[in-house]
Structure formats: structure tokens, C-alpha cells
Design a protein around this motif. Structure first.
Motif, PDB file in Angstrom:
ATOM      1  N   LEU A   1       3.981   7.056  12.301  1.00 62.06           N
ATOM      2  CA  LEU A   1       3.494   6.479  13.551  1.00 62.06           C
ATOM      3  C   LEU A   1       4.484   5.497  14.176  1.00 62.06           C
ATOM      4  CD1 LEU A   1      -0.292   5.914  12.761  1.00 62.06           C
ATOM      5  CD2 LEU A   1       0.817   7.848  13.868  1.00 62.06           C
ATOM      6  N   HIS A   2       5.687   5.412  13.607  1.00 58.87           N
ATOM      7  CA  HIS A   2       6.768   4.581  14.164  1.00 58.87           C
ATOM      8  C   HIS A   2       6.347   3.124  14.334  1.00 58.87           C
ATOM      9  CE1 HIS A   2       9.970   7.550  15.108  1.00 58.87           C
ATOM     10  NE2 HIS A   2       8.955   8.386  14.958  1.00 58.87           N
ATOM     11  N   PHE A   3       5.816   2.567  13.258  1.00 54.42           N
ATOM     12  CA  PHE A   3       5.606   1.123  13.235  1.00 54.42           C
ATOM     13  C   PHE A   3       6.956   0.434  13.100  1.00 54.42           C
ATOM     14  CE2 PHE A   3       1.340   2.419  12.004  1.00 54.42           C
ATOM     15  CZ  PHE A   3       0.539   1.467  12.621  1.00 54.42           C
ATOM     16  N   ALA A   4       7.042  -0.782  13.626  1.00 55.99           N
ATOM     17  CA  ALA A   4       8.219  -1.617  13.417  1.00 55.99           C
ATOM     18  C   ALA A   4       7.908  -2.732  12.418  1.00 55.99           C
ATOM     19  CB  ALA A   4       8.687  -2.223  14.736  1.00 55.99           C
ATOM     20  N   TYR A   5       6.623  -3.030  12.255  1.00 55.20           N
ATOM     21  CA  TYR A   5       6.194  -4.094  11.342  1.00 55.20           C
ATOM     22  C   TYR A   5       4.730  -3.851  11.004  1.00 55.20           C
ATOM     23  CZ  TYR A   5       5.142  -8.847   9.682  1.00 55.20           C
ATOM     24  OH  TYR A   5       4.764  -9.929   8.929  1.00 55.20           O
ATOM     25  N   LEU A   6       4.375  -4.077   9.744  1.00 56.78           N
ATOM     26  CA  LEU A   6       2.982  -3.935   9.334  1.00 56.78           C
ATOM     27  C   LEU A   6       2.740  -4.865   8.146  1.00 56.78           C
ATOM     28  CD1 LEU A   6       0.950  -0.667   9.012  1.00 56.78           C
ATOM     29  CD2 LEU A   6       0.810  -2.414   7.239  1.00 56.78           C
ATOM     30  N   GLU A   7       1.752  -5.738   8.278  1.00 57.31           N
ATOM     31  CA  GLU A   7       1.441  -6.697   7.218  1.00 57.31           C
ATOM     32  C   GLU A   7      -0.052  -6.669   6.926  1.00 57.31           C
ATOM     33  OE1 GLU A   7       2.691 -11.249   6.664  1.00 57.31           O
ATOM     34  OE2 GLU A   7       0.969 -10.982   8.007  1.00 57.31           O
ATOM     35  N   ILE A   8      -0.412  -6.513   5.655  1.00 57.39           N
ATOM     36  CA  ILE A   8      -1.804  -6.613   5.226  1.00 57.39           C
ATOM     37  C   ILE A   8      -1.912  -7.816   4.298  1.00 57.39           C
ATOM     38  CG2 ILE A   8      -3.753  -5.477   4.109  1.00 57.39           C
ATOM     39  CD1 ILE A   8      -2.471  -2.802   4.670  1.00 57.39           C
ATOM     40  N   ASN A   9      -2.669  -8.811   4.710  1.00 58.55           N
ATOM     41  CA  ASN A   9      -2.845 -10.020   3.908  1.00 58.55           C
ATOM     42  C   ASN A   9      -4.231 -10.628   4.163  1.00 58.55           C
ATOM     43  OD1 ASN A   9      -2.295 -12.235   2.223  1.00 58.55           O
ATOM     44  ND2 ASN A   9      -1.695 -13.456   4.006  1.00 58.55           N
ATOM     45  N   PRO A  10      -5.122 -10.521   3.166  1.00 57.78           N
ATOM     46  CA  PRO A  10      -4.872  -9.895   1.873  1.00 57.78           C
ATOM     47  C   PRO A  10      -5.339  -8.446   1.854  1.00 57.78           C
ATOM     48  CG  PRO A  10      -6.925 -11.093   1.786  1.00 57.78           C
ATOM     49  CD  PRO A  10      -6.379 -11.280   3.176  1.00 57.78           C
ATOM     50  N   ILE A  11      -4.869  -7.741   0.842  1.00 57.20           N
ATOM     51  CA  ILE A  11      -5.409  -6.434   0.517  1.00 57.20           C
ATOM     52  C   ILE A  11      -6.139  -6.609  -0.813  1.00 57.20           C
ATOM     53  CG2 ILE A  11      -3.218  -5.749  -0.549  1.00 57.20           C
ATOM     54  CD1 ILE A  11      -3.861  -2.880   0.212  1.00 57.20           C
ATOM     55  N   ALA A  12      -7.406  -6.228  -0.871  1.00 52.67           N
ATOM     56  CA  ALA A  12      -8.212  -6.456  -2.068  1.00 52.67           C
ATOM     57  C   ALA A  12      -8.348  -5.163  -2.864  1.00 52.67           C
ATOM     58  CB  ALA A  12      -9.591  -6.985  -1.681  1.00 52.67           C
ATOM     59  N   MET A  13      -8.211  -5.293  -4.177  1.00 53.30           N
ATOM     60  CA  MET A  13      -8.434  -4.154  -5.067  1.00 53.30           C
ATOM     61  C   MET A  13      -9.542  -4.554  -6.030  1.00 53.30           C
ATOM     62  SD  MET A  13      -5.629  -1.979  -7.174  1.00 53.30           S
ATOM     63  CE  MET A  13      -6.003  -0.325  -7.755  1.00 53.30           C
ATOM     64  N   ILE A  14     -10.758  -4.130  -5.702  1.00 51.19           N
ATOM     65  CA  ILE A  14     -11.919  -4.601  -6.438  1.00 51.19           C
ATOM     66  C   ILE A  14     -12.131  -3.790  -7.712  1.00 51.19           C
ATOM     67  CG2 ILE A  14     -13.060  -5.691  -4.495  1.00 51.19           C
ATOM     68  CD1 ILE A  14     -14.522  -3.236  -3.884  1.00 51.19           C
ATOM     69  N   GLY A  15     -13.138  -4.184  -8.496  1.00 47.70           N
ATOM     70  CA  GLY A  15     -13.323  -3.703  -9.859  1.00 47.70           C
ATOM     71  C   GLY A  15     -13.198  -2.218 -10.071  1.00 47.70           C
ATOM     72  N   ASP A  16     -13.741  -1.402  -9.174  1.00 45.95           N
ATOM     73  CA  ASP A  16     -13.702   0.051  -9.377  1.00 45.95           C
ATOM     74  C   ASP A  16     -12.442   0.693  -8.792  1.00 45.95           C
ATOM     75  OD1 ASP A  16     -14.198  -0.309  -6.732  1.00 45.95           O
ATOM     76  OD2 ASP A  16     -15.953   1.005  -6.611  1.00 45.95           O
ATOM     77  N   SER A  17     -11.410  -0.136  -8.575  1.00 46.89           N
ATOM     78  CA  SER A  17     -10.114   0.311  -8.032  1.00 46.89           C
ATOM     79  C   SER A  17     -10.190   0.727  -6.562  1.00 46.89           C
ATOM     80  CB  SER A  17      -9.523   1.474  -8.857  1.00 46.89           C
ATOM     81  OG  SER A  17      -9.178   1.019 -10.142  1.00 46.89           O
ATOM     82  N   THR A  18     -11.286   0.358  -5.895  1.00 42.56           N
ATOM     83  CA  THR A  18     -11.359   0.582  -4.447  1.00 42.56           C
ATOM     84  C   THR A  18     -10.427  -0.398  -3.742  1.00 42.56           C
ATOM     85  OG1 THR A  18     -13.653   1.306  -4.580  1.00 42.56           O
ATOM     86  CG2 THR A  18     -12.871   0.562  -2.426  1.00 42.56           C
ATOM     87  N   ILE A  19      -9.624   0.099  -2.806  1.00 39.49           N
ATOM     88  CA  ILE A  19      -8.656  -0.732  -2.078  1.00 39.49           C
ATOM     89  C   ILE A  19      -9.189  -0.979  -0.671  1.00 39.49           C
ATOM     90  CG2 ILE A  19      -6.314  -0.843  -1.147  1.00 39.49           C
ATOM     91  CD1 ILE A  19      -5.434   0.876  -3.537  1.00 39.49           C
ATOM     92  N   VAL A  20      -9.256  -2.260  -0.289  1.00 42.24           N
ATOM     93  CA  VAL A  20      -9.803  -2.630   1.014  1.00 42.24           C
ATOM     94  C   VAL A  20      -8.831  -3.571   1.726  1.00 42.24           C
ATOM     95  CG1 VAL A  20     -11.759  -3.613   2.270  1.00 42.24           C
ATOM     96  CG2 VAL A  20     -12.131  -2.492   0.054  1.00 42.24           C
ATOM     97  N   PRO A  21      -8.196  -3.142   2.820  1.00 42.31           N
ATOM     98  CA  PRO A  21      -7.388  -4.073   3.635  1.00 42.31           C
ATOM     99  C   PRO A  21      -8.323  -5.047   4.361  1.00 42.31           C
ATOM    100  CG  PRO A  21      -6.844  -1.766   4.086  1.00 42.31           C
ATOM    101  CD  PRO A  21      -8.131  -1.778   3.331  1.00 42.31           C
ATOM    102  N   LEU A  22      -8.134  -6.330   4.131  1.00 45.46           N
ATOM    103  CA  LEU A  22      -9.038  -7.319   4.716  1.00 45.46           C
ATOM    104  C   LEU A  22      -8.507  -7.912   6.018  1.00 45.46           C
ATOM    105  CD1 LEU A  22     -10.208  -9.184   1.489  1.00 45.46           C
ATOM    106  CD2 LEU A  22     -11.363  -7.350   2.751  1.00 45.46           C
ATOM    107  N   ASP A  23      -7.214  -7.914   6.204  1.00 50.33           N
ATOM    108  CA  ASP A  23      -6.659  -8.426   7.467  1.00 50.33           C
ATOM    109  C   ASP A  23      -5.302  -7.776   7.686  1.00 50.33           C
ATOM    110  OD1 ASP A  23      -6.813  -9.816   9.794  1.00 50.33           O
ATOM    111  OD2 ASP A  23      -6.027 -11.687   8.985  1.00 50.33           O
ATOM    112  N   LEU A  24      -5.055  -7.316   8.891  1.00 51.90           N
ATOM    113  CA  LEU A  24      -3.834  -6.557   9.163  1.00 51.90           C
ATOM    114  C   LEU A  24      -3.256  -6.950  10.514  1.00 51.90           C
ATOM    115  CD1 LEU A  24      -3.227  -2.795   8.560  1.00 51.90           C
ATOM    116  CD2 LEU A  24      -2.791  -3.718  10.822  1.00 51.90           C
TER     117      LEU A  24
END
Length: 448
Positions: free
Chosen positions: A149-172
Motif C-alpha cells: 500500500l506504499h506506506f512511508a511510515y507506520l507506527e503501532i503503539n501499543p500492540i497487545a498480545m493477550i493470553g490466547d496469542s490474539t494480537i490487537v493493535p491499540l493505537d496506530l
């Protein structure tokens, strides 16, 4: 959405603002009614974040994801000239600190790919072993999407990885490379370009942006200070930078009202609409000391100066009374194809309308009108435009105190060479990237 009333929520401003958490602009683990009350307390209110004051107008509500601090991570991707770079830190959130100095980094040369194994070995050594594989696969997929998608910058803070290994971007937060629109506009879909926090978007900017999208010419307008005294109507992207810098160099940066350009051979009607938009904004707020409109530009390659000035004169005629009422002084320096005819038309219109426009051509330095308009140097005599097709007389050199010694003639070229310095020769091959026949032909005609 039914989850609004069945789960706890998070609310935050959805604007171009960094450091929302530290600024107290996050509502966490709230009910829907609590979130509504929190937003209404701040909606359309001025706040100061990192020294910038702006109005909060857009908010985002999303489900609250319960997790421990130890389950938060930081991931960022940046593009450089010859590489992309992936940053990872095993801690995330508001207090992540200076990630540039402490994050693990993986450089990926442009055009190459990266594997999940590389990501795991280079970036995830501090992550619990049981989470490394899932996290590596996620970052790999994210990086593939980043490139596609031709991003020039991408930041995820925080990205959460909860107990069952589910990954959830919380702020981007992300930036895309707008010049890649011809490749992936259909994948981007409809995009809104938000104004920077602290600067309201003006309908006039949207008007010019819409006009720019419908023409092959380039029409740009950004309002910096709608009450400023110095307004620019400059032809050419490079010239617009030069004029803006010159205004700032002379100490009037705080009075610079706008930044923009009209170039690429806009039509008479397009120039009229552009000039009309500028003049309408100039006349919106009176200033006791009056205002300045500087119409500038270099020596155009293929823009017909006479045609564009016909549109400008139409706008001046429409706003003549308001220009005089607001004590707006107009200065012009322009050159290029049919410039003499254009300057003559402008001077005739000025005399007819009683606007007192000062008109100069290529005999005058490109930015010389700036200090003259601001009253910082004596006004030099305007060129005689009464001649036929001949150009105005050569400008008179301004006397200077410190005279520079005339350099000696160049040395004789070495045997078998034509030049002592690197420059173009008749044998030089020029490669034009993004060929525009009209532009290139105009340059060739002009230069030869």
C-alpha cells in the motif's frame, strides 16, 4: 453497534495529535454514557498539546481490550531512500520513551523481502518464546501490507498480545506516499487528508484542491495566517519556496498569510478562480497598516504569462473597490512566454482601476519586489513597457559597497576534453523521468 452498550470502551481524539495519553486525552474502561459525557466535555474546546493549541472536533470510540502491561509491544516501520526499516521494542504504551535509541532494528534493502525467521532472530529476542512465532508472522504480514500500500511510515503503539496469542493493535499512526496514487489509489479507497492539529481547514483550500484535481496544471493553496499582511500569488513550486523564504528572511514571516503556487500553464479561467480566492480572503479582515499582494515567479518555460494575467486582471477588476478599501498594495515581477504582453495588460488595468500596481519583468531580480513592497529598500524605477516586441531595457545594477573581484578566465581544457568543469555539452544525454512532451519541448525552445 451493539457492543457500545455491552462492553467497556475507550475514547480518544481522532485527529493528528501525538502524545494523547500524556496529555490526558484518553478515556479508558468507560461505559457508553461515561464516554459520551467525557467527549461532550471536550468537543469543540481548545486544548494545548506539546505547545500547540487547537480545537478537538473528532473523537474515536472503540472496545476496551483488557490486558497486562507486560503484553504491550511497540512496532514501527519507516521508509528511507534505499531501505525500509522495522523497529521493535518489547515494551509499549504511553511511557515507551526514546525508541530510536533502544528499539531493535531490522533494515530491509529496497526491493528485497524479509522472512518471519529473520524478524524473530533480529527483533524478538526479548519476547517470551511462546509468543515469538505468532508475533513474527504478524510483523511479516504487516510489512508486506506496508509495502503493497506504499506506506512511508507506520507506527503501532501499543500492540497487545493477550493470553490466547490474539494480537490487537491499540493505537496506530501512519503516512502514505501520495505519489503512489497511480499505483494503489483503488486499494486506498477514499482518503481524507486531515489538517495538522492547531490549524483549521479552510473551504478555500478545499476549493483550490478540487480545482487542482480537475486540471493538468498545478494549483496549491495553504493558509498560514488569514489575518497576515503579506500574500503571495507565485507561479512555480520552486519560486513559491523562494518567495516565502525571502519574506521570512526580511523579518515578515509572522505576517506571511499563505503558501501556494499556480503553474503548469493554468487556463485563464483557472487563474481567475485562483486569484479571486486569494483576493476574497485578503479582503476578509482589514489591517490598519494595509496589506501586500506579491505576484511573482521566475522565467516561465511554457506558461503563457499573457493568458494567465488575463484571468488575474478579471479578478482585480471584480475586487478593485475592496482592494482600495483594504489598502492593498500590489507588486508584480514576472517573465516567460508573452510576458511583455501580460505586463502591459496588467499595467493598463492598474491605471484604469486606480490600483497603482508596480510592474517589473526579467530585468529585475526575481525577489527584488519583496523588500520594496515591505518598504525596506528604495523603490527602483519600473521598466518601460511601451516598446514593441523588444524586451524591456537591461536592468541597472544596484551599487554595492563590497565589490567582488572578477574571476580570471578559466584554464584551457585538458587535451581531448571540451570543458574544465562538469557541465552539459551537445553530446550530453538527458533522461526525462515522467515525460511531459509539452514541458520538455518548451524547455528546449527556451534554452536554445
Amino acid at each position: 453497534n451493539p457492543w457500545l452498550k455491552t462492553t467497556k470502551l475507550v475514547a480518544k481524539p481522532d485527529q493528528v495529535i501525538g502524545g494523547r495519553g500524556k496529555a490526558g486525552l484518553l478515556a479508558v474502561n468507560k461505559t457508553f454514557n461515561e464516554v459520551k459525557a467525557w467527549i461532550m466535555e471536550r468537543m469543540c474546546k481548545d486544548v494545548t498539546v506539546a505547545g500547540i493549541t487547537g480545537q478537538l472536533t473528532h473523537f474515536l470510540i472503540e472496545p476496551f481490550v483488557p490486558h497486562a502491561q507486560s503484553e504491550e509491544f511497540y512496532v514501527c516501520m519507516q521508509s528511507h531512500r534505499y531501505k525500509d526499516e522495522i523497529f521493535f521494542y518489547h515494551e509499549g504504551g504511553v511511557d515507551v520513551g526514546d525508541v530510536d535509541s533502544k528499539a531493535s532494528k531490522l533494515a530491509v534493502p529496497t526491493g528485497l523481502d524479509v522472512s518471519a525467521d529473520m524478524i524473530r532472530s533480529e527483533l524478538l529476542s526479548e519476547v517470551p518464546p511462546g509468543k515469538q512465532q505468532s508475533l513474527a508472522l504478524f510483523i511479516k504480514a504487516l510489512f508486506d501490507l506496508y509495502k503493497k500500500l506504499h506506506f512511508a511510515y507506520l507506527e503501532i503503539n501499543p500492540i497487545a498480545m493477550i493470553g490466547d496469542s490474539t494480537i490487537v493493535p491499540l493505537d496506530l499512526v501512519a503516512k502514505i506516499d501520495e505519489t503512489a496514487a497511480f499505483l494503489c489509489a483503488s486499494m486506498w479507497g477514499q482518503l481524507d487528508w486531515p489538517s495538522p492539529f492547531g490549524r483549521a481547514a479552510y473551504p478555500e483550500e478545499a476549493l483550490i484542491r478540487d480545482l487542482d484535481g480537475k486540471t493538468g496544471a498545478s494549483l496549491k493553496l495553504t493558509i498560514l495566517n488569514e489575518r497576515g499582511r503579506v500574500w503571495l500569488m507565485v507561479a512555480g513550486g520552486g519560486a513559491s519556496v523562494v518567495y516565502s523564504d525571502t519574506v521570512a528572511d526580511y523579518g515578515f514571516g509572522h505576517e506571511l498569510a499563505n503558501y501556494g503556487e499556480y503553474s503548469g500553464a493554468p487556463s485563464t479561467e483557472e487563474t481567475y478562480l485562483y486569484a479571486k480566492t486569494l483576493l476574497s480572503m485578503m479582503c476578509r479582515h482589514k489591517h490598519p497598516e494595509g496589506k501586500f499582494l506579491i505576484i511573482g515567479g521566475g522565467i516561465a518555460n511554457f506558461t503563457d504569462v499573457a493568458a494567465t494575467f488575463t484571468g488575474l486582471i478579471k479578478a482585480l477588476d471584480q475586487f478593485a473597490d475592496q482592494i482600495k478599501e483594504n489598502n492593498i498594495k500590489i507588486w508584480c515581477r514576472r517573465a516567460g512566454p508573452n510576458y511583455l504582453e501580460g505586463l502591459k495588460k496588467l499595467k493598463v488595468a492598474s491605471n484604469k482601476l486606480g490600483l497603482g500596481i508596480k510592474v517589473y519583468g526579467p530585468e529585475t531580480h526575481i525577489t527584488a519586489v519583496v523588500p520594496m513592497a515591505l518598504g525596506l529598500v528604495p523603490v527602483i524605477e519600473e521598466p518601460d513597457l511601451s516598446g514593441g516586441s523588444a524586451p524591456p531595457p537591461v536592468r541597472k545594477l544596484i551599487p554595492v559597497k563590497n565589490k567582488v573581484k572578477v574571476p580570471k578566465a578559466q584554464k584551457v581544457p585538458p587535451k581531448g576534453e571540451k570543458h574544465t568543469i562538469v557541465t552539459s555539452t551537445p553530446e550530453t544525454k538527458a533522461i526525462v523521468f515522467g515525460l511531459q512532451n509539452r514541458a520538455v519541448q518548451g524547455m528546449l525552445d527556451f534554452d536554445f
